[in-house]
Design an enzyme around this catalytic site. Structure first.
Site, short mmCIF file in Angstrom:
data_model
loop_
_atom_site.label_atom_id
_atom_site.label_comp_id
_atom_site.label_asym_id
_atom_site.label_seq_id
_atom_site.Cartn_x
_atom_site.Cartn_y
_atom_site.Cartn_z
N ARG A 73 0.83 -1.21 0.00
CA ARG A 73 0.00 0.00 0.00
C ARG A 73 0.86 1.26 0.00
O ARG A 73 0.41 2.31 -0.45
CB ARG A 73 -0.94 -0.02 1.21
CG ARG A 73 -2.05 -1.05 1.10
CD ARG A 73 -3.09 -0.90 2.19
NE ARG A 73 -2.55 -1.17 3.50
CZ ARG A 73 -2.42 -2.38 4.03
NH1 ARG A 73 -2.78 -3.45 3.34
NH2 ARG A 73 -1.93 -2.54 5.25
N TYR A 77 -0.02 4.41 -2.38
CA TYR A 77 -0.26 5.76 -1.88
C TYR A 77 0.69 6.78 -2.52
O TYR A 77 0.32 7.92 -2.77
CB TYR A 77 -0.14 5.80 -0.36
CG TYR A 77 -1.16 4.93 0.34
CD1 TYR A 77 -2.39 4.64 -0.26
CD2 TYR A 77 -0.88 4.36 1.57
CE1 TYR A 77 -3.32 3.83 0.37
CE2 TYR A 77 -1.82 3.55 2.21
CZ TYR A 77 -3.04 3.29 1.60
OH TYR A 77 -3.95 2.49 2.22
N TYR A 99 -12.93 9.66 1.53
CA TYR A 99 -14.02 9.43 2.47
C TYR A 99 -13.58 9.81 3.88
O TYR A 99 -12.40 9.79 4.22
CB TYR A 99 -14.51 7.98 2.41
CG TYR A 99 -13.57 6.94 2.96
CD1 TYR A 99 -13.63 6.57 4.30
CD2 TYR A 99 -12.66 6.29 2.14
CE1 TYR A 99 -12.78 5.60 4.82
CE2 TYR A 99 -11.80 5.33 2.63
CZ TYR A 99 -11.87 4.99 3.97
OH TYR A 99 -11.02 4.04 4.46
N HIS A 101 -12.48 12.06 6.79
CA HIS A 101 -11.62 13.25 6.89
C HIS A 101 -10.35 12.98 6.09
O HIS A 101 -9.70 11.95 6.30
CB HIS A 101 -11.30 13.52 8.36
CG HIS A 101 -10.61 14.82 8.62
ND1 HIS A 101 -9.39 15.15 8.07
CD2 HIS A 101 -10.97 15.87 9.39
CE1 HIS A 101 -9.03 16.35 8.49
NE2 HIS A 101 -9.98 16.81 9.28
N ALA A 131 -14.52 9.12 11.04
CA ALA A 131 -15.03 7.95 11.74
C ALA A 131 -15.12 8.19 13.24
O ALA A 131 -16.03 7.69 13.90
CB ALA A 131 -14.14 6.75 11.44
#
Length: 272
Positions: A73, A77, A99, A101, A131
């Protein structure tokens, strides 16, 4: 031969879409989306992407960069940063839509803003409902009442981290605890057992643990599972779920400091 400079200066704004589709988008975030030349989207699912496409004609999903197999990942990124910066350098007004913040558990928005600013481009982050905002509301937690500490679950394994058992303990991405490869989508119960061993230094195994996942669609409800800490290794966790450990005890009053405050109150009362 030198290429012609762009007709206008590029810029980038990374905005938060919030957690629940259509409910959490702020007017300012919407304005950034509508005024952009190109949108790059890293969202919770394809339904949300389709909804975003109704707001702008050029929405480019970042999800395909994850690839398949053992791709890290971290590589993905960085690719997100590169593809967004490529459009900024062309003089485009770019909007990255994330999605929740865009600055919480999101490496790429911070990295692309830093890269853009270092090259002299305008860059801005617009917050979104995250979240943890939903968690406070769904679980009825006021972080100002007794305090709240947030850790990515791996921090408790990788570092000698001090825990305040008088406050709430929020553990993010516990379903990935122990993963050092940035390639896995979840880890096995044995890894969560290591996390429980660390937590058991401060909490009894009978202490409550809450497994929480917020809603992302208006038709969904938040998912809340109440278990004991000792049961955590055998509970199936996804990367999107958060583990909440309620306080073990009440904060102890600092009597020495209270006495000093009393003395200050008397001093300033006498001066009035």
């Amino acid at each position: 031969m030198l290429s012609e400079p762009p007709s206008r200066r590029g810029s980038i704004a990374c905005v938060g879409l919030g957690m629940v589709l259509g409910s959490h988008l702020t007017p300012l975030a919407r304005s950034h989306i509508e005024q952009a030349d190109v949108i790059f989207a890293a969202l919770s699912n394809g339904i949300v992407e389709k909804w975003l496409e109704r707001m702008h004609p050029d929405v480019r999903s970042l999800q395909p960069y994850y690839g398949k197999g053992d791709k890290s990942r971290k590589v993905t990124y960085q690719e997100w940063v590169d593809v967004m910066m490529a459009e900024v350098r062309k003089g485009k007004v770019v909007c990255g839509v994330f999605y929740g913040h865009p600055g919480i558990f999101a490496w790429s928005p911070h990295a692309v803003i830093e890269a853009a600013r270092s090259e002299g481009y305008e860059a801005h982050m617009e917050p979104g409902i995250s979240a943890d905002d939903c968690l406070y509301a769904d679980l009825g937690i006021d972080p100002g009442r007794c305090g709240c500490q947030h850790f990515e679950a791996n921090q408790l394994l990788f570092f000698d981290t001090r825990i305040n058992t008088d406050a709430y303990l929020i553990l993010w991405q516990a379903g990935l605890v122990g993963d050092r490869s940035f390639k896995r989508l979840r880890t096995e119960p044995a890894y969560r057992q290591l996390l429980v061993e660390v937590l058991n230094k401060d909490y009894p195994l009978s202490h409550e643990a809450i497994v929480y996942r917020g809603a992302t669609l208006p038709i969904e409800q938040a998912r809340v599972r109440r278990i004991t800490l000792g049961e955590l290794p055998n509970v199936d966790l996804t990367a999107e779920e958060t583990v909440v450990i309620p306080p073990l005890s009440r904060p102890r009053r600092n009597r020495a400091m209270m006495a000093r405050l009393d003395a200050l109150d008397r001093l300033f009362q006498d001066q009035r």
